[in-house]
Design an enzyme around this catalytic site. Structure first.
Site, short mmCIF file in Angstrom:
data_model
loop_
_atom_site.label_atom_id
_atom_site.label_comp_id
_atom_site.label_asym_id
_atom_site.label_seq_id
_atom_site.Cartn_x
_atom_site.Cartn_y
_atom_site.Cartn_z
N GLU A 155 -72.45 19.96 11.37
CA GLU A 155 -71.54 18.96 10.88
C GLU A 155 -71.66 18.84 9.31
O GLU A 155 -70.57 18.50 8.77
CB GLU A 155 -72.42 17.45 11.29
CG GLU A 155 -72.12 16.99 12.76
CD GLU A 155 -72.93 17.77 13.76
OE1 GLU A 155 -73.88 18.61 13.29
OE2 GLU A 155 -72.81 17.73 14.97
N HIS A 205 -77.24 6.68 19.57
CA HIS A 205 -75.96 6.93 19.97
C HIS A 205 -74.88 5.60 19.88
O HIS A 205 -73.86 5.60 20.43
CB HIS A 205 -75.70 7.55 21.50
CG HIS A 205 -75.83 8.88 21.48
ND1 HIS A 205 -77.15 9.37 20.97
CD2 HIS A 205 -75.20 9.87 21.87
CE1 HIS A 205 -77.09 10.73 21.21
NE2 HIS A 205 -75.69 10.97 21.65
C1 LIG Z 1 -75.60 16.30 15.63
C2 LIG Z 1 -75.18 16.10 16.94
N1 LIG Z 1 -73.90 16.54 17.02
C3 LIG Z 1 -73.31 16.57 18.32
C4 LIG Z 1 -74.02 16.03 19.20
C5 LIG Z 1 -73.31 16.04 20.81
N2 LIG Z 1 -73.95 16.54 21.75
C6 LIG Z 1 -74.83 16.29 22.68
S1 LIG Z 1 -75.53 17.51 23.65
C7 LIG Z 1 -74.69 18.63 22.58
C8 LIG Z 1 -74.80 19.96 23.02
C9 LIG Z 1 -75.71 20.75 22.61
O1 LIG Z 1 -75.58 22.11 23.09
P1 LIG Z 1 -77.02 22.84 23.32
O2 LIG Z 1 -77.95 22.86 22.39
O3 LIG Z 1 -76.70 24.14 23.68
O4 LIG Z 1 -77.62 22.18 24.63
P2 LIG Z 1 -77.37 22.00 26.05
O5 LIG Z 1 -76.44 20.72 26.12
O6 LIG Z 1 -76.50 23.03 26.46
O7 LIG Z 1 -78.60 21.91 27.01
C10 LIG Z 1 -73.70 18.09 21.75
C11 LIG Z 1 -72.94 18.76 20.84
C12 LIG Z 1 -75.23 15.35 19.17
N3 LIG Z 1 -75.98 14.67 20.22
N4 LIG Z 1 -75.96 15.42 18.00
#
Ligand SMILES: Cc1ncc(C[n+]2csc(CCOP(=O)(O)OP(=O)(O)O)c2C)c(N)n1
Ligand SMILES: Cc1ncc(C[n+]2csc(CCOP(=O)(O)OP(=O)(O)O)c2C)c(N)n1
Ligand SMILES: [Mg+2]
Ligand SMILES: [Mg+2]
Lengths: 335, 352, 352, 335
Positions: C61, C130
């Site tokens: 971000e 959130h």
């Molecule tokens: C700073 C931030 N950006 C975006 C999000 C939205 N978000 C929640 S889970 C996620 C995916 C993260 O991917 P990964 O680290 O690969 O974990 P996975 O869900 O695949 O287990 C995102 C982008 C968030 N929670 N926090």
């Protein structure tokens, strides 16, 4: 450490338990009584189970939004997990945190948080404290392939290497951040573990299809990390079966190549492990049924517990924002 | 027993005391342990308490804040310092999403007992990114405490209270106060948060201030006193928790309120205080409450522009005169100042 | 010509229009172009305008905000989106130290003409990280504009105004408004910032609101009207710039002010508005101005706790009754609600 | 690109100019009329001069707190620089920004900022825009060895590689962040350029002692970056002679090993280059004197300009916070 039959069975039991818990949550989620965003680990049980079997009770863990498996494998209370999803006072976070904010201090599960990557430095801070106290424990940081993109991962890794913190980064690479494949987020041909190695972490990449091989490899790396007291990074290739958040399957959306999905369905680490242990007669089908029954009972009990538990008192809504204790003897003065 | 210390020495003494009393106190930040030792405030600590407890760090404000949070969960009491508030903008995810909420969102177990020292810049062309004041932001976040000491005595007592508070505390030091001197007891003491100090009790108008602006208010009030205007000056000392009672009590007497705030007007803590008074003490007000703040513009570098940016004692006196409908001749007060407007006194000769 | 659109469709139309009108408009954010396309708001854009102009991004971000700033310096008009305000805490250095100040601190040349769409969560256990609301923070920073549309019509017009504004604009979409429907002209139009809309004109009391709370205020006001209480409801639409005139004009008529704000009490924009009115319109006030906000506590996940966390129409009606010394029986209004308190309506069934 | 005698002379002239400007600032700073924090580049002239000679007029640059050299080498107005230090209306940022916020759009110097690393993504954003416009220009991002520790560097590099942005990171490694040596900030034996390479940048490390060698190596890398349109990272080893911020020497504080300081004093890139060009008769001592006189005159003129310029009108203090233009034809509607 050798992966003995006992360990193999324990891994199977833990993976089964995680899978069955997650499936039970998925089944009941549409009832609308677990009212919080919930990220299931179905398909990703292996890393949690392996780490759970290798970490000591007093080792510490932090994790992310997708933490049910880590929490359970580390010894977190199942009752308290389900109650948390129901928003009950008996939940592990007393209903304040929901699925994305789990904690079980007694089990060494220090907290999971829902902002991508922001529990990573918290884990390193635990490592700093462990080191200052000359503890032999380690802090284990679970993160996803998306979390590696946050600058704070890199900053934390740098500091962990600089100060030789007793931390292990366990990166579950399931290839996706929500619906976004690695290709829109990171350069082609990147090896996460090479990147981590360049920062200075002892790094390696292992696959989770063969759970026993995974266990052996992670065990070796954990041993090295503990003995040399050097921070380590282990990338584990894995796959999420259900939608990113929520109980459903979402492959109808077409965001993942069908071959990839098929591959992982054909290579379900849990089923493969189970077949192998049956083949090798480490367990009989009767033994398996007993195992499953035990887990089912535990799950039934946990849901009953959650449903029977009271909701938090609405009047306590604004309480507990600050902690009150005062443990030092320095006198207070007035005006 | 007391001796005269300056603000930096008082902070240093509080840190040394805390580290002596409790081996769990650690102290780090960019420049901790370097030859300048954060304007002297961390002087000698590394030598006394060792590099495990007192250390410099990478330029990684966000991770280092999270590391403080993590360390605090095992009972350490980290004290982190930033030479400018502006740098801490990088770490707000850790402060707000983790530190502030940890205790609440995990149902009341551990808490992030960290202390963040932020030093506010002013003058000598610090400019738009080295003199920001964000205490209104911090005060807006449940779970944080926000402390703004004005003098060496309070600095020591409030810093000790911060370090041993089990919650995250943002401790704001105005750079222009670093040279101020006062009697400071050599024994350890803590000053409770949420207790404002009425420096002067007056009948005509209440001035509420914090940190450096308290000094300007005090000068203005003394000047006004000679003209027969009796002003209360309240130094809040902490803005979260906020001592409403002391403010309300004074306004109940004077019926008139002027709030000073070293931050942009819109969304300032000054506005919050006016709102509190207007909502809770409406009948006690004799006239419209007012505030003096920085303008809604970034802080410029040029001394030609900062002259009117920061409210100073003559401006405050003029404002009080205006509110009371009295001619107070603030020029006479302005004439008393013997050094350029963009330094706090002779002890400061740039650049930081 | 108009048709009924929901809020997401209106946002989508504004984006498509902007990208058609100006090839310099680009659009990115986590999830842009994925199957869900940010609750449908970016639907079809990648296909229409290509992956160079419409793209998903790494979970970075802070850098991505800076990249938007840089791109804007060469004349691009980046529109960045975050599915939750909370995630944007990582990017405040870029927003505050760079975007907000660029035009001023470089003496008036280029400006960071970026638009940041932030979606605010509420309900269904979004919990402490959130569902945060930080508009008070943004409003405190000179150089930013802060827009909070309430309905599809305003969403389209204000988003087009944001994208073509040469300054950084924070555009806040409340998730609970995404399902709301209204007539929206299909031709392009812009709504100027700083023009509040008086939805209802009343004599007894002025309610000032923004974003989702405007709907709750409107329900409350309609309910109160049936009981002979005539309330003004003002939808601010943007909080920076702020339309003081419309607020003042209404308060001059009613003499009574209630400000609603979807944020923690301390340091809220509601406080700022009360301060402005108290300072500028003191004589026009018949009684103490008041505010209804979220409590000074993180937003809990459990539905048992959120019920009292968010001010709803019955609470607002009750508060107005209390301020006017009238018994208004808010229970009757509460009884009208046919779905659980933690969803905005039937169209939302969790989890996000 | 070959380093011709003309180029060598131009490099000498530019380095001399930067050094003499910085020394003039240092000399007059104690007068107390340049009232803003000022980070001098004395000792670090080579990277700026080399890049200045390799970048095209319409290539773009961003930089950090220590930006005088970059600004001048890119063609920024000296008069406007000095006026900015004096806080005058004729300063490049009209006195609003001071030494830490320089800009000269006509010269392609897009801005320098004072929060460590926060101009890095801005530079990448310029690159994104250049790419979208199919420009052949590149964006050059100056950063220090400390800036590499900020997560935003890593995030930006990842995105630059992912999208093949036409950006070059020029990392001036002077071994220190304020008084803090690399050893308290980064792991031992780290090569910044290997780290950058692991992220996916075309990376290399060069020394600035031999300015002509530096020029040749950087030229080659810049050419590759331009032709292949791949983002690059060049670490340049250099040394800051004076204190971090302000006009003085500070080696009395003992934070740098005396041998290190001596080494760099003995290996002043500017003096070595000058001696070599004299040796090789690329320039005569008369030519050199003429060059110096020219620079001195330019500096005199700039200070006179700055001193004679008016201060900003205090009444304009709160103006210019927002930009006013409105360049699109979409109609406005009222209430
Ligand atoms: C700073 C931030 N950006 C975006 C999000 C939205 N978000 C929640 S889970 C996620 C995916 C993260 O991917 P990964 O680290 O690969 O974990 P996975 O869900 O695949 O287990 C995102 C982008 C968030 N929670 N926090
Ligand atoms: C985010 C942030 N943290 C800290 C500072 C204080 N600071 C100013 S310059 C500097 C040194 C940076 O070192 P480096 O990047 O190596 O640049 P150098 O000064 O050596 O040229 C620091 C830490 C800052 N300006 N911004
Ligand atoms: Mg993933
Ligand atoms: Mg350096």
């Amino acid at each position: 450490m050798e992966t003995t039959p006992e360990i193999a069975l324990a891994l199977l039991a833990q993976m089964k338990r995680i899978r069955m818990v997650e499936e039970a949550i998925a089944d009941r989620y549409p009832e609308g009584r677990m009212r919080c965003p919930t990220h299931l680990s179905i398909g990703q049980e292996a890393p949690a189970a392996v780490l759970g079997s290798l970490l000591r009770m007093d080792d510490l863990v932090v994790s992310s939004h997708r933490a049910h498996a880590h929490y359970l494998a580390k010894g977190g209370s199942l009752r308290a997990l389900i109650a948390e999803l129901y928003g009950k006072e008996t939940g592990c976070s007393r209903g304040r945190g929901g699925s994305m904010h789990l904690v079980d201090i007694d089990a060494g599960f220090m907290g999971s948080t829902a902002i991508v990557a922001n529990s990573i430095p918290v884990g390193a801070g635990l490592g700093l404290a462990l080191r200052m106290r000359h503890s032999e424990n380690i802090a284990c940081i679970f993160l996803g392939d998306g979390a590696v993109e946050e600058g704070v991962f890199y900053e934390t890794a740098n500091f962990a290497v600089l100060r030789r913190l007793p931390v292990v980064f366990i990166c579950e690479n399931n290839g996706y951040s929500v619906y976004s494949p690695l290709s829109v987020r990171q350069p082609e041909n990147r090896e996460l573990s090479s990147l981590a190695a360049a920062i200075g972490l002892r790094s390696g990449c292992v696959d989770s299809v063969d759970v026993l091989a995974l266990h052996a490899q992670v065990a070796e790396r954990m041993r090295a990390a503990r003995e040399e007291c050097l921070p380590a990074f282990i990338e584990i290739k894995t796959f999420r079966w259900r939608e990113h958040c929520g109980p459903n399957h979402d492959d109808d959306l077409g965001y993942r190549d069908a071959r990839l999905v098929d591959y992982w369905h054909a290579h379900d680490p849990l089923r493969l492990l189970q077949e192998r242990l049956l083949d090798e007669r480490c367990i009989t089908s009767v033994g398996l049924a007993t195992m499953e029954r035990g887990i089912r009972d535990e799950i039934e009990d946990a849901f009953r517990f959650a449903e029977d538990s009271p909701f938090p008192d609405p009047d306590t809504l604004a309480e507990g924002v600050y902690r009150a204790d005062d443990s030092v003897g320095i006198p207070w003065v007035g005006n | 027993m007391g001796r005269e210390l300056n603000f930096c020495e008082a902070v240093n003494e509080a840190l040394a005391t805390a580290m002596t009393v409790d081996p769990d106190v650690i102290c780090f930040g960019l420049g901790v342990g370097d030859p300048k030792n954060i304007f002297g405030t961390t002087l000698g600590l590394k030598e006394r308490f060792g590099p495990d407890r007192v250390f410099d760090m990478p330029t990684s404000e966000n991770a280092m804040t999270g590391i403080a949070v993590g360390a605090s969960l095992l009972g350490l009491r980290p004290v982190m310092v930033h030479q400018r508030t502006d740098f801490f903008l990088l770490a707000l995810d850790q402060l707000v999403n983790n530190a502030a909420k940890w205790h609440y969102m995990f149902g009341g177990g551990r808490a992030a007992g960290i202390t963040i020292r932020l030093i506010t810049g002013q003058g000598w062309g610090q400019g738009p990114t080295h003199s920001q004041n964000l205490h209104a932001w911090f005060a807006h976040i449940p779970g944080l405490k926000v402390v703004m000491p004005t003098n060496p005595y309070d600095a020591k007592g409030l810093l000790l209270a911060s370090i041993f508070d089990p919650n995250p505390v943002v401790f704001i030091e105005h750079r222009w106060l670093h040279g101020s001197r006062a009697q400071v007891p050599d024994s350890p003491y803590r000053i409770p948060f949420g207790q404002a100090k009425e420096l002067l009790a007056g009948q005509d108008l209440t001035i509420v201030a914090t940190s450096y602006l308290t000094l300007e208010a005090w000068h203005a009030a003394r000047f006004l006193r000679d003209q027969g205007i009796s002003v209360s000056v309240i130094d809040l000392r902490s803005i979260k928790p906020l001592d409403r009672e002391t403010i309300f009590r004074s306004v109940q007497t004077t019926g008139r309120l002027l709030v000073l705030d070293s931050a942009h007007l819109t969304g300032s803590v000054a506005g919050e205080i006016i709102a509190l008074v207007a909502s809770n003490l409406f009948a006690g007000l004799k006239q419209a409450p007012e505030r003096m703040t920085f303008p809604d513009a970034p802080s410029p570098a040029s001394p030609a522009l900062t002259r009117n940016y920061y409210p100073r004692a003559p401006d405050i006196a003029a404002k009080v005169g205006e509110m009371l409908g009295r001619d107070v001749n603030p020029g006479a007060l302005a004439a008393q100042c013997k050094f350029p407007h963009d330094v706090p006194g002779d002890w400061f000769n740039g650049p930081f």
